[in-house]
Scaffold this motif. Sequence first.
Motif, short mmCIF file in Angstrom:
data_model
loop_
_atom_site.label_atom_id
_atom_site.label_comp_id
_atom_site.label_asym_id
_atom_site.label_seq_id
_atom_site.Cartn_x
_atom_site.Cartn_y
_atom_site.Cartn_z
N HIS A 41 1.53 -6.40 1.79
CA HIS A 41 3.11 -6.80 1.75
C HIS A 41 3.81 -5.56 1.01
N ALA A 42 3.09 -5.23 0.10
CA ALA A 42 3.66 -4.17 -0.84
C ALA A 42 3.76 -2.77 -0.21
N LEU B 141 -5.58 0.02 -1.02
CA LEU B 141 -6.17 -1.16 -1.84
C LEU B 141 -6.38 -2.32 -0.98
N THR B 142 -5.54 -2.71 0.14
CA THR B 142 -5.83 -3.69 1.12
C THR B 142 -7.21 -3.69 1.76
N HIS B 143 -7.35 -2.32 2.08
CA HIS B 143 -8.74 -2.08 2.75
C HIS B 143 -9.86 -2.58 1.93
N ALA B 144 -9.84 -1.91 0.82
CA ALA B 144 -10.72 -2.07 -0.40
C ALA B 144 -11.02 -3.63 -0.62
N ASP C 258 -2.64 -13.79 6.24
CA ASP C 258 -2.93 -14.38 4.86
C ASP C 258 -2.31 -13.08 4.01
N GLY C 259 -2.75 -13.16 2.55
CA GLY C 259 -2.02 -12.54 1.52
C GLY C 259 -2.63 -10.87 1.54
N LEU C 260 -3.81 -10.77 2.51
CA LEU C 260 -4.19 -9.40 2.75
C LEU C 260 -3.80 -8.88 4.12
#
Length: 194
Positions: free
Chosen positions: A96-97, A126-129, A54-56
Amino acid sequence: MPPASRPGAQGQHYRTSGVVRHVPVAGWRENEGVSGVERDRDGAGRARSARPRDGLGRPLPYGVAGVARQPEGVVRTPGRTVAEAQRLLDAGMPFHAHEVFEDAWKSGPAAERELWRGLAQLAVGLTHAARGNATGGARLLRRGAGRITGESGGADRYGIDTAGLSGWARALADRVEGGAAPVDPVAEAPRLTR
């Protein structure tokens, strides 16, 4: 297709859709305690998950449409790296970033590795948050903030606002660690440049 063999492997490898699938010999467990017998591998035999994400970056079930993956090992100019990472952050895809920053960290000059590595840590923090992992998110945000300010000595490189990003990361880390609900990655996307 004919099986591909790997020295020392206890099974056979079959190429399907560009991914090598490993099927162990009956009765032999490749990973004790891990369920399932199939492992996705790339053409060189390295473990690579072919599951959609997914996006994350969370794995989805096989066969489900996911977000297109970032190609690995892409060498970009620093400006292109920043632009591509900003596009992905703005789209709510910090995982992805982080992969874009990871490419820069691995392919760039040694003198810049800590900057790119720190930026990758901010993105994965930020992904984990956003996934609700407050402890991991806060830890990575702080580690990345320290890395980008320590590496640059406070000086911005390629227009990257290291002081602003460091402040953003520390404030977000404090907020998520304080018990805030998972964050919205689009609303929290940082500006990489001034």
